[in-house]
Design a protein around this motif. Structure first.
Motif, short mmCIF file in Angstrom:
data_model
loop_
_atom_site.label_atom_id
_atom_site.label_comp_id
_atom_site.label_asym_id
_atom_site.label_seq_id
_atom_site.Cartn_x
_atom_site.Cartn_y
_atom_site.Cartn_z
N GLY A 584 26.16 44.33 -18.04
CA GLY A 584 25.67 42.99 -17.69
C GLY A 584 24.17 42.91 -17.85
N ALA A 585 23.59 41.94 -17.18
CA ALA A 585 22.15 41.76 -17.24
C ALA A 585 21.44 42.88 -16.50
N GLY A 586 20.18 43.14 -16.91
CA GLY A 586 19.39 44.14 -16.22
C GLY A 586 18.87 43.63 -14.90
N ALA A 587 18.27 44.54 -14.13
CA ALA A 587 17.83 44.18 -12.78
C ALA A 587 16.76 43.09 -12.81
N VAL A 588 15.82 43.20 -13.78
CA VAL A 588 14.75 42.21 -13.86
C VAL A 588 15.31 40.83 -14.18
N GLU A 589 16.23 40.78 -15.14
CA GLU A 589 16.79 39.48 -15.54
C GLU A 589 17.64 38.88 -14.43
N ARG A 590 18.41 39.72 -13.73
CA ARG A 590 19.24 39.20 -12.65
C ARG A 590 18.39 38.66 -11.51
N ALA A 591 17.34 39.38 -11.18
CA ALA A 591 16.46 38.93 -10.11
C ALA A 591 15.78 37.61 -10.49
N ALA A 592 15.32 37.52 -11.74
CA ALA A 592 14.67 36.28 -12.17
C ALA A 592 15.65 35.12 -12.21
N ALA A 593 16.89 35.38 -12.63
CA ALA A 593 17.91 34.34 -12.66
C ALA A 593 18.23 33.87 -11.24
N PHE A 594 18.28 34.80 -10.31
CA PHE A 594 18.54 34.43 -8.92
C PHE A 594 17.41 33.55 -8.38
N ASP A 595 16.15 33.95 -8.65
CA ASP A 595 15.01 33.16 -8.17
C ASP A 595 15.02 31.75 -8.73
N LEU A 596 15.30 31.63 -10.03
CA LEU A 596 15.32 30.31 -10.65
C LEU A 596 16.48 29.48 -10.11
#
Length: 743
Positions: A584-596
């Motif tokens: 799946g998505a990496g940790a950075v991308e998942r965290a940024a997606a969650f924030d957005l």
């Protein structure tokens, strides 16, 4: 005639019928919304009138001038023996739930006269009622001296905003025994004002006592039980209370007896009974952890004493009827923020509206920001608020970062101490210079649970999720997680850190300001990262099957690697499936997606704006803030992952091999949706606002805009595509924050 400006056409019908009957009617045609701006003419008109006719619509409680007028007439009648005597209510709504206080709800209301004949009948009934009143109201509401003990008396704040509905809720709770058939509880004569540190409990109690003091001619007795430096104990709390009660007794001429507190209260009760006048008994800063017997001693000693307590604890539910104090709504928050320096440019107005959202309407934080805004514009101030350097809130003495329970610290209440001295509306002197901005208490289980709530904010977390997370991290054993979570949640509820989630039983959230403080001032960032990863796995991964016979695999010493036990470590804790994460998505991308996603689902684009409610200008500011956030996310992903320009299917090396970046395309789609809407409606609304006549309020001018309905329709049409983008962000991050009905 008292009415909201939104009901002006209705009021005109009633006024015409009354005047046709030969009655003299005073109508205030100005648009007065500020308590400090109530004119002498209105005060004089009230004193010369026999009664107040209130057109009590759902908009009536929101207008400050209406509430002031109602309070004048209500208190006049109360001093004469019947609070309803000087108030006539015309209720145009189908129910009476919006009417405060409870005595007026209990009274018979005149329905809205839908025809000229009905208006004439209403005028005839009003004429007959007024004939029974021999004298005008006069200055009864302001007559008489009301003692305030112990001295000195509290004086409130000249820039106190809002909270009118809460004051009537307090008054209804304290006088519910006057209308037992309408009231939902018994004749307790007690209310508890609850809320997080710095939200304004003490100042609201002061404002209530000052405004409604004619209802308590026997006096206002104020007992300050906020913590002293070094914390507090139940014994010290009782001792301080006795000292202050002794001061009141001595001032009333009571010979203070030796012995236990009940003996002193009994002697004081005799004197209050002989005085035979209602009084207000305020216990400010009620701590958590007192026994039922100790709580009972804090009640007013006589039935003539109405008891009002302020507390951050949510664990005193049975002590008195609760009145929960929420953060300020957007309009009041904006007024408080701009109270010292009004925004001067469009960018400043957008930044000011965004600042209210950034601190979650927290009054103490807004008071501090209002002070800082006198030195710089709101745009620059917002940049400082979100900058990675020194915290602009902590830089101000007494910044609004609540101290939470921890070993050796007690519930210090430094933020609450600052608040009761006026920090809510006056940033100067907001607290002691040595108040600690660190939001964690030092007790690991409580701190870890608070970290999880802060990481998930504004989404709620349930005890099930908390137990699942803690069962996977060191040093907690899986079988200990339930008890650890229960104790930690109980401690946080006692200190007012948690707010129950209305939509889900057994779930809570933390205020945005507290979440920010935890994330920003946590000294153990490695621990926070460990918990963040565990939380994402717990929310994104489906529940794993336990070991044989429904039991978790038995731990084996000396081995901490993932064994053949279905993903459980030898220490008995569930390990993340790294092969699954790699796909799946990496940790950075998942965290940024969650924030957005958090920003998206809490904005009016996804949250519907009800008809004739809210402000179109604030809606535009909210969407503009979302636009800026989406751009920042693109820069963040590009910088942290080292990818290519926006929208490209950039690949990076994840745990399981290269994966495509999906977030840039979603964020770019969001910008594409927002850009044309903002480009079209921002200048259109700005042109209409520039034509606002003098003396017309901004909300009234906005509602009169010929294109208001068209813009609201366009805003509603954004909801479906933005909700779809939120769903994509939820699938990417593994945490879907949307309401199930949006799926």
């Amino acid at each position: 005639m008292s009415y909201s400006r939104t009901d002006a056409p209705r009021a005109g019908v009633v006024v015409s019928a009354l005047r046709a009957r030969g009655l003299r009617v005073f109508v205030d045609d100005s648009d007065v919304d500020d308590f400090a701006s109530i004119s002498t003419a209105i005060t004089r008109a009230l004193s010369r009138s026999k009664a107040l006719l209130a057109l009590y619509s759902v908009d009536y409680p929101a207008r400050r001038a209406c509430q002031w007028e109602l309070t004048f007439a209500y208190l006049t009648g109360q001093r004469e023996g019947d609070p309803r005597r000087r108030v006539l209510v015309v209720n145009p709504e189908p129910t009476n739930d919006h009417i405060h206080p409870v005595e007026l709800r209990d009274a018979r209301h005149w329905p809205w006269p839908g025809t000229p004949e009905a208006a004439d009948r209403l005028a005839a009934r009003a004429d007959a009622y007024l004939a029974q009143l021999a004298e005008p109201m006069g200055d009864t509401a302001d007559a008489g001296f009301v003692p305030w003990l112990p001295a000195p008396a509290r004086t409130g704040s000249a820039r106190f905003v809002g909270r009118l509905a809460e004051q009537w809720q307090i008054h209804s709770a304290l006088h519910r025994h006057r209308a037992p058939l309408i009231g939902q509880s018994g004749a307790d004569r007690a209310a508890q004002l609850r809320g997080m540190p710095g939200v304004g409990k003490s100042l609201l109690a002061q404002e209530y006592a000052l405004r409604f003091r004619p209802a308590f001619p026997g006096g206002v007795f104020w007992f300050d039980l906020h913590a002293e430096p070094g914390g507090r104990s139940a014994e010290r709390t009782t001792e301080r209370y006795r000292e202050q009660v002794s001061t009141v007794a001595a001032a009333l001429g009571v010979e203070v007896p030796d012995g236990p507190l009940p003996r002193l209260l009994s002697a004081l009760a005799v004197v209050l009974g002989e005085r035979n006048e209602p009084c207000l008994w305020v216990v400010d800063g009620l701590p958590d952890g007192l026994s039922a017997e100790q709580l009972h001693l804090l009640r007013g000693p006589h039935l003539l004493a109405a008891t009002l307590v302020t507390t951050r604890s949510l664990r005193h539910t049975s002590f008195a009827e609760p009145v929960d104090l929420a953060p300020l709504p957007d309009g009041d928050g904006y007024r408080l923020l701009a109270s010292r320096r009004a925004p001067r440019t469009e960018a400043d107005r957008h930044a000011a509206a965004a600042l209210v959202h950034d601190v979650g309407g927290h009054p103490q934080a807004l008071g501090l920001l209002a002070e800082l805004a006198t030195r710089a514009g709101f745009t620059a101030l917002r940049s400082r608020l979100h900058s990675p350097g020194a915290d602009v809130l902590a830089a101000v003495p007494g910044g609004p970062l609540p101290a939470l329970p921890g070993p050796g610290t007690g519930t210090s209440g430094s933020a609450e101490h600052a608040q009761r001295h006026g920090a809510e509306s006056d940033a100067e002197g907001a607290g002691s210079a040595d108040s600690d901005p660190h939001p964690l208490g030092g007790e690991r289980p409580v701190d870890d649970v608070l970290r999880l709530f802060a990481l998930a904010s504004p989404a709620p977390l349930s005890t099930t999720v908390l137990e699942q997370v803690l069962s996977t991290v060191h040093p907690y054993a899986p079988w200990e997680a339930a008890g650890i979570v229960d104790r930690a949640v109980d401690a946080l509820l006692g200190d007012g850190a948690l707010r129950p989630d209305a939509a889900h039983d057994g779930s809570w959230t933390v205020h945005a300001l507290l979440a920010r403080a935890v994330r920003r001032h946590d000294g153990d960032t490695a621990r926070q990262e460990d918990l963040r990863r565990a939380l994402l796995h717990a929310l994104a991964d489906p529940p794993r099957a336990p070991g044989e016979n429904g039991q978790r695999p038995a731990p084996r010493s000396g081995d901490s690697s993932v064994t053949e036990t279905g993903g459980w470590t030898a220490a008995g804790r569930r390990a993340p499936d790294r092969r699954r994460a790699g796909r799946g998505a990496g940790a950075v991308e998942r965290a940024a997606a969650f924030d957005l996603q958090v920003e998206l689902v809490t904005r009016v684009g996804v949250q519907p704006l009800a008809d004739r409610e809210g402000s179109l200008r604030e809606a535009l500011a909210s969407l503009h803030s979302l636009f800026v956030t989406a751009r920042e996310v693109l820069h963040r992903i590009n910088g942290e992952v080292g990818g290519a320009p926006y929208g490209d299917s950039t690949r990076y090396e994840g745990p399981g091999g290269p994966d495509p970046l999906l977030l840039p395309a979603i964020a770019t789609g969001l910008l594409a949706r927002l850009r044309p809407f903002l480009s079209h409606w921002h200048p259109a609304l700005e042109e209409h606002e520039a034509a606002r006549p003098e003396g017309v309020s901004r909300p009234a001018h906005e509602r009169a805009w010929a294109r208001e309905r068209e813009m609201r329709t366009a805003l509603a049409e954004l909801r479906e595509p933005l909700a779809a983008l939120a769903g994509r962000l939820g699938r990417l991050s593994g945490v879907d924050l949307r309401d199930p009905v949006d799926d």
